[in-house]
Design a protein around this motif. Structure first.
Motif, PDB file in Angstrom:
ATOM      1  N   VAL B 220       4.580  -0.473  -4.996  1.00  0.00           N
ATOM      2  CA  VAL B 220       5.810  -0.606  -5.781  1.00  0.00           C
ATOM      3  C   VAL B 220       5.506  -0.587  -7.278  1.00  0.00           C
ATOM      4  O   VAL B 220       6.151   0.122  -8.053  1.00  0.00           O
ATOM      5  N   MET B 221       4.496  -1.357  -7.687  1.00  0.00           N
ATOM      6  CA  MET B 221       4.165  -1.433  -9.113  1.00  0.00           C
ATOM      7  C   MET B 221       3.769  -0.068  -9.663  1.00  0.00           C
ATOM      8  O   MET B 221       4.204   0.345 -10.732  1.00  0.00           O
ATOM      9  N   THR B 222       2.897   0.650  -8.928  1.00  0.00           N
ATOM     10  CA  THR B 222       2.417   1.920  -9.464  1.00  0.00           C
ATOM     11  C   THR B 222       3.499   2.989  -9.376  1.00  0.00           C
ATOM     12  O   THR B 222       3.468   3.978 -10.096  1.00  0.00           O
ATOM     13  N   PHE B 231       9.655   4.807 -12.250  1.00  0.00           N
ATOM     14  CA  PHE B 231       9.873   5.295 -10.886  1.00  0.00           C
ATOM     15  C   PHE B 231       9.335   6.702 -10.661  1.00  0.00           C
ATOM     16  O   PHE B 231       9.915   7.492  -9.956  1.00  0.00           O
ATOM     17  N   THR B 232       8.225   7.034 -11.319  1.00  0.00           N
ATOM     18  CA  THR B 232       7.652   8.359 -11.097  1.00  0.00           C
ATOM     19  C   THR B 232       6.198   8.262 -10.677  1.00  0.00           C
ATOM     20  O   THR B 232       5.511   9.259 -10.553  1.00  0.00           O
ATOM     21  N   GLY B 233       5.695   7.054 -10.517  1.00  0.00           N
ATOM     22  CA  GLY B 233       4.260   6.897 -10.295  1.00  0.00           C
ATOM     23  C   GLY B 233       3.773   7.529  -9.007  1.00  0.00           C
ATOM     24  O   GLY B 233       4.486   7.542  -8.001  1.00  0.00           O
ATOM     25  N   PRO B 234       2.542   8.060  -9.028  1.00  0.00           N
ATOM     26  CA  PRO B 234       1.948   8.645  -7.822  1.00  0.00           C
ATOM     27  C   PRO B 234       1.383   7.538  -6.947  1.00  0.00           C
ATOM     28  O   PRO B 234       0.172   7.389  -6.807  1.00  0.00           O
ATOM     29  N   HIS B 238      -2.506   5.909  -5.597  1.00  0.00           N
ATOM     30  CA  HIS B 238      -3.030   4.572  -5.899  1.00  0.00           C
ATOM     31  C   HIS B 238      -3.404   3.827  -4.627  1.00  0.00           C
ATOM     32  O   HIS B 238      -4.353   3.049  -4.602  1.00  0.00           O
ATOM     33  N   ILE B 239      -2.645   4.061  -3.558  1.00  0.00           N
ATOM     34  CA  ILE B 239      -2.936   3.339  -2.319  1.00  0.00           C
ATOM     35  C   ILE B 239      -4.187   3.897  -1.646  1.00  0.00           C
ATOM     36  O   ILE B 239      -5.024   3.158  -1.147  1.00  0.00           O
ATOM     37  N   THR B 276      -4.108  -6.047  -9.509  1.00  0.00           N
ATOM     38  CA  THR B 276      -4.703  -4.723  -9.334  1.00  0.00           C
ATOM     39  C   THR B 276      -3.931  -3.690 -10.154  1.00  0.00           C
ATOM     40  O   THR B 276      -4.516  -2.884 -10.882  1.00  0.00           O
ATOM     41  N   SER B 277      -2.607  -3.745 -10.043  1.00  0.00           N
ATOM     42  CA  SER B 277      -1.791  -2.762 -10.759  1.00  0.00           C
ATOM     43  C   SER B 277      -1.964  -2.910 -12.258  1.00  0.00           C
ATOM     44  O   SER B 277      -2.104  -1.917 -12.984  1.00  0.00           O
TER      45      SER B 277
END
Lengths: 443, 321, 192, 218
Positions: B220-222, B231-234, B238-239, B276-277
């Motif tokens: 959610v954070m990334t 709201f565009t993060g890949p 990241h996961i 982490t984020s």
């Protein structure tokens, strides 16, 4: 209507091993040559003996008088001659004054034993009195005098009675068989309790692993008003008083409180059965069903035995040992008491005699606590057993108290689940003792 | 009938759970990832893992002999620590790096505080932080999977962070899921790690509270704080791109260093996810999983303290009508 | 402006944590970290005194010492200010809130010689902070101090139950533990 | 003879760092290089001797009630002097150590010696006691910084001492290294004391674990 299965949060699923005895009908054990009847078989003040050495006594004759309100009398379970009144080893591990009676094998009934009339003609006080005079104490293990439970203080308004047929302890099947074989009497006992308390709602709560008991009880309650059979999930300690009340009514007995605080009285099926016998036949509590079981018993059985029968006689009747016995336990494996000898009598609270083979009872290596949190997950009281235990083992009982040590019901789930085999219940019990001792000192 | 009966306190019945079996289960659960690491990075990955495990077990044994303590290497916890230390180093490091890391993990982080169950930070992660601080170059030189040693590559997270030379391309998600990417020995193959995690869940060694809340928080954070606006993060990168799966299932769930209360475990997971984020998005390192777990380890006793479950019967008594 | 203050705050709490990376206030860190309750009491007292110290020493430095060319008196002036401030705070709390005094009373005298307090005053002088920035830095530093102190107290409550090797009991294991915390705090490097 | 006792007390038996565990902030902060350790140790020794000698000389005429302020002023004065001297003659060192030199003023070793020794003993005893304590402190800083500099940088006083193949453990010169080194060193000395006590067959004295309440100040 889908049938609801009720339960509580936490708990464990141990190996039940009930199949050893759950299909075996209750067998009447021949009366032994000698019975040893301790004068203290219940929670509360011990009895005063009413007989002397050399006296002839009859079956059902009162031989010990209750001293005080929280106490019940004891009765002779055979007819014969009093051989001795002396301290004898008691299942609690202490020596307790006991009446030793030599059986004359006649089973001559005492004159006092006659039916007490039908339920409609008895008043609440009559019923309580019959129950007290019959020497009935809770037969689930704690042996609290039943008439005391039925006399809640006036400010506690009781509205529900639960008959505890959960029998969540592994191995034990005495309650199960009683429900299958004597459902009518149990329902009668429940009705007597309802009348004594002037309450309308009665539940008979049974774990779903006993379908034949549920069926039998449902048949017996058909048409009975205000009496209902409820199904409980199969989980230990489902039969714990607080867990049972939570599952059936959703109410939580407050910390340090009693069931009556939430308007509930709980009685064991064995107790209900004994109440029925006391009213219908006038027979005091002189015998009970005991499950003799365990992998180290040759022929496990459900036995109807006279109070005061020695464990040794019972084991012999069941064919003796099978292999090497390692542990002898009165009660179930989770909360029962380990005994070092067979030379002790069965008493009112003896629900089972369990003999485990030595390969099942080898002490396991205790390792340091890894804080795996399994004990926190299973604790039915929502405690943190690992911390209470750790502080207790470090003699810091004040901190143990802050972690609610006194709320522990000693069900044993934490010790059971612990992968490091730590003595959790043992150390928490120690903490409870220390805390209570300190409180008494301060009081 | 004169038998000797054992007299102990109740209960007289114990479950099958044993800590040595639990630790063995963790070892078993780590094997798929080890196989994946060996396939992608060559035999060297396996060799480094063996060195690391040997160093961890030997260190524990020697210290216990010196301190005249009970030898506890039979509980497999040192093996787990050794494997996790190796999983946390790049496959290109010198042989002595995992050995020193395992020594640090066991000697300093674990034995100084009384051995198993008493360490308050995760030994393997503390070792990783120690190695990263001490030999930063060795610890951040990545290998191209399957290539000769020493050819440097980039981890997907480093590419995302823009710390690597331009021109490095992000691998596709499937490649990342399988694990054919740059990274430490044990972290790259989400597939293999998830197989192991499923085994642990099946064996009831871990529960999902920490891993799930950890991974969801990072996702959610990334996703929210993307490089091209909100709201565009890949978030899938990241996961899958770093040590998140390894950390969430195998290290944040470490028994002694994570909270014991159910609510506390969720807080631990969310806290790890947030840290982490923050470190990945705004901090000095492309990867923040290990530091975030270490930082949450620090506050674990406090979390336990303030998330004590409501003891049965301590809520206000419902008045009976 | 706001971002700037936020950066100072994050930096002083995490990146340049007084206890774990600047080594200021180590004595209370080891001395008052055995129990969470006392650590919390100490922390509140420190937050209070340090924030006020940052404000007052800033004013004294910039409006008295610098204009009159008396910078060389900084150390003496600051230590006197801190000592009297602590005295003053103690008096005020005693008068206004006896319960707070009960809770903080024993920690206040210790703060006079806590080098974290003098440290924040001296650091503020070394950096080109304006008044608000100096106060925020003082506040952030003390919060960072409190954060490390209280979490460490939680850990030490557990360590008190652990079978720590004999030679490491007490200070040595406490220092090694602090080292591991400091290691974890390296993760915040580069954040600001 | 008595002076020798005063002098050696601080070197080992009551070593402020390893035995009393006081004055930790500078001990941890400046020991990433031996040169810093020596400078810090000597600067502290200077302030310690200067202020305790004055306090001792004035001990008979110091009113009980205001002795603390007098201690503080005297320590602060010498701290200011050493800061100015270093600023004048060792600028590069001063720039590195600036903050911690100023903080000598709150170093609890000094306050402890002023209160515990100087205010009750003659000037000459005080001088030797402070000299011993100061040198003991310096010695401790040198030991710690030697370990840290050699392991963390491969050098001693800036001169390379480790082989080229040695890859320095950078962590040792970072903050965590300070805590770890000091903790392990104290543990090591505790162990040595315990071993030698055992060997001497003397009554097993408990390894030194000073009551931590004694260290709350500072």
């Amino acid at each position: 209507m889908s049938v609801q299965i009720l339960t509580f949060k936490g708990g464990v699923h141990p190996q039940y091993n009930k199949e050893l005895t759950n299909r075996l009908p209750i067998e009447v054990m021949p009366v032994p040559k000698e019975v040893i009847i301790p004068l203290s078989q219940h929670a509360g003040a011990p009895c005063e003996p009413l007989v002397k050495v050399g006296d002839e006594v009859k079956l059902g004759q009162k031989i010990g008088e209750a001293k005080g309100f929280v106490s019940v009398p004891v009765h002779s379970s055979v007819s014969g001659k009093v051989k001795a009144i002396e301290p004898r080893l008691h299942p609690s591990g202490r020596f307790v004054n006991a009446v030793v009676i030599e059986n004359d094998n006649l089973d001559t009934l005492d004159e006092s034993i006659k039916p007490k009339g039908n339920l409609e003609s008895l008043t609440s006080d009559d019923i309580k009195n019959i129950i007290k005079e019959a020497g009935i104490a809770g037969m689930g293990g704690a042996a609290f005098p039943t008439h005391v439970k039925l006399s809640p203080p006036p400010d506690k308004k009781v509205d529900t009675v639960i008959i505890n047929g959960a029998e969540c302890e592994p191995y034990l099947t005495c309650d199960h068989r009683l429900m299958v074989e004597h459902p009518e009497e149990i329902v009668f006992g429940l009705k007597a309790i309802l009348k004594a308390l002037n309450v309308k709602n009665g539940f008979i709560a049974i774990e779903v692993n006993k379908p034949d008991a549920i069926e039998a009880m449902e048949k017996a309650t058909a048409g009975a008003e205000g009496v209902e059979v409820v199904r409980l999930a199969t989980k230990y300690p489902q039969g714990g008083e607080k867990q049972l009340i939570k599952a059936v009514t959703g109410r939580e007995v407050p910390s340090g409180g009693l069931p009556a605080d939430v308007g509930v009285v709980v009685d064991n099926v064995g107790t209900a059965y004994s109440i029925a016998r006391a009213i219908q036949q006038g027979m005091p509590l002189v015998e009970r069903v005991v499950t003799i079981t365990g992998q180290a018993v040759k022929n496990p059985k459900n036995l109807l035995v006279r109070i005061g029968t020695m464990l040794k006689d019972m084991i012999e009747y069941c064919g003796g040992f099978n292999g090497n016995p390692g542990k002898l336990i009165t009660g179930g494996p989770m909360m029962g008491i380990a005994q070092f000898t067979l030379e002790i009598p069965a008493i009112k609270g003896t629900s089972g005699v369990l003999i485990l083979p030595d390969d099942m009872t080898k002490p396991e290596k205790v390792r340091p606590c890894t804080k795996c949190a399994k004990c926190v997950d299973v604790c039915p009281m929502n405690l943190m057993p690992l911390f209470i235990s750790m502080y207790s083992l470090n003699d810091d009982f004040d901190t143990a108290e802050k972690y609610h040590a006194l709320d522990c019901i000693e069900c044993g789930c934490c010790s059971y689940i612990c992968p490091c085999k730590r003595p959790l219940v043992e150390s928490i019990r120690q903490a409870k003792r220390e805390i209570l001792a300190k409180r008494r000192k301060q009081a | 009938m004169d038998n000797q009966f054992l007299v102990t306190s109740s209960p007289h019945f114990r479950s099958e759970f044993k800590i040595e079996r639990i630790m063995l289960d963790v070892v078993i659960a780590l094997i798929p990832a080890l196989i994946a690491g060996t396939i992608f990075f060559g035999m060297r990955a396996l060799l480094l893992t063996i060195i690391s495990v040997a160093a961890a077990v030997l260190t524990e044994y020697v210290i216990e002999v010196l301190l005249h303590k009970e030898i506890t290497i039979d509980d497999f916890s040192a093996v787990v620590t050794g494997m996790l230390v190796a999983f946390n180093v790049p496959p290109t490091v010198s042989w002595w790096i995992p050995a020193v890391g395992s020594f640090f993990a066991i000697a300093i982080v674990k034995m100084c505080f009384g051995g198993i169950g008493n360490n308050f930070v995760n030994p393997a992660l503390a070792a990783r932080a120690f190695l990263l601080a001490s030999w930063p170059v060795q610890m951040t030189t990545w290998a191209v999977p399957g290539a000769v040693d020493g050819v440097s590559s980039a981890t997907p997270l480093a590419i995302l962070k823009g710390t690597e030379v331009a021109g490095a391309q992000l691998p596709n998600l499937w490649t990342m899921f399988v694990g054919n990417i740059g990274g430490t020995i044990g972290e790259t193959s989400a597939l293999a790690l998830l197989i192991g995690a499923a085994y642990l869940l099946y064996r009831k060694v871990i529960n999902l509270r920490i891993p799930l809340s950890f991974i969801i928080t990072v996702g959610v954070m990334t996703w929210i704080f993307g490089p091209n606006g909100m709201f565009t993060g890949p978030f899938l990168y990241h996961i899958l791109g770093g040590g998140l799966i390894l950390g969430a299932f195998f290290m944040a769930t470490d028994y002694p260093t994570s909270p014991v209360t159910p609510l506390g475990q969720v807080i631990m997971g969310i806290g790890c996810g947030l840290l982490t984020s923050v470190i990945r998005l705004w901090g000095g390192y492309p990867e923040g999983v290990s530091y975030s777990i270490l930082l949450m380890n620090m506050v674990t006793p406090l979390i336990d303290r303030y998330t004590m479950p409501r003891v049965f019967g301590t809520r206000e008594v419902k008045k009976v009508a | 402006m706001l971002t700037n203050l936020l950066l100072i705050l994050v930096s002083s709490i995490f990146v340049n944590n007084f206890l774990l990376s600047r080594f200021l206030g180590e004595c209370p860190f080891l001395g008052v970290s055995k129990q969470v309750e006392t650590a919390t009491g100490m922390s509140i007292a420190v937050i209070f005194v340090m924030t006020m110290t940052a404000a007052i020493t800033y004013l004294i430095n910039n409006y008295i010492l610098v204009p009159f060319g008396l910078e060389y008196l900084q150390i003496i002036a600051f230590i006197v200010v801190i000592a009297s401030l602590v005295q003053f705070v103690e008096m005020v709390i005693k008068k206004t809130s006896p319960t707070l005094y009960q809770a903080l009373g024993i920690y206040l005298p210790l703060i006079t010689t806590n080098c974290a307090v003098l440290g924040v005053a001296l650091l503020n002088v070394q950096n080109p902070y304006n008044f608000i920035e100096a106060v925020v830095n003082g506040f952030g530093s003390s919060v960072g101090f409190a954060f490390a102190l209280i979490s460490y107290a939680g850990i030490r409550e557990r360590l008190a139950l652990a079978p720590i090797p004999k030679a490491l009991e007490g200070f040595p294991s406490a220092l090694i533990g602090a080292g591991l915390l400091s290691l974890a705090f390296l993760g915040f490097r580069g954040l600001v | 003879m008595g002076y020798l006792v005063d002098l050696t007390r601080g070197l080992w038996r009551e070593n402020p760092t390893f035995r009393m565990v006081v004055g930790l902030c500078p001990t941890l902060a400046v020991t990433n290089a031996v040169a810093n350790g020596i400078a810090m140790g000597l600067a502290t020794t200077f302030v310690l001797i200067g202020s305790t000698v004055i306090i001792s000389a004035l001990r008979k005429i110091t009113p009980e009630k205001i002795r603390m302020p007098i201690f503080v002023i005297s320590i602060a004065t010498f701290t200011t002097i050493i800061a100015m001297l270093m600023n004048a003659y060792f600028l590069s060192l001063y720039n590195v150590l600036k903050l911690y030199i100023s903080l000598i003023v709150v170093n609890c070793i000094i306050m402890a010696r002023a209160e515990g020794f100087a205010s009750k003993n003659p000037v000459i005893n005080t001088f030797f006691d402070s000299l011993g304590m100061g040198l003991g402190f310096t010695l401790a800083l040198v030991i710690i910084s030697t370990v840290r500099e050699i392991l963390g940088n491969g050098t001693f006083l800036g001169i390379q001492v480790m082989p080229d193949s040695f890859q320095p453990v950078l962590l040792m010169v970072l903050p965590p290294g300070a805590f770890l080194t000091l903790g392990l060193l104290i543990g090591f000395f505790n162990m040595m004391t315990a071993l030698s006590a055992k060997r001497k067959g003397a009554q097993k004295r408990r390894a030194v674990n000073v009551d931590e309440s004694a260290v709350n100040i500072g």
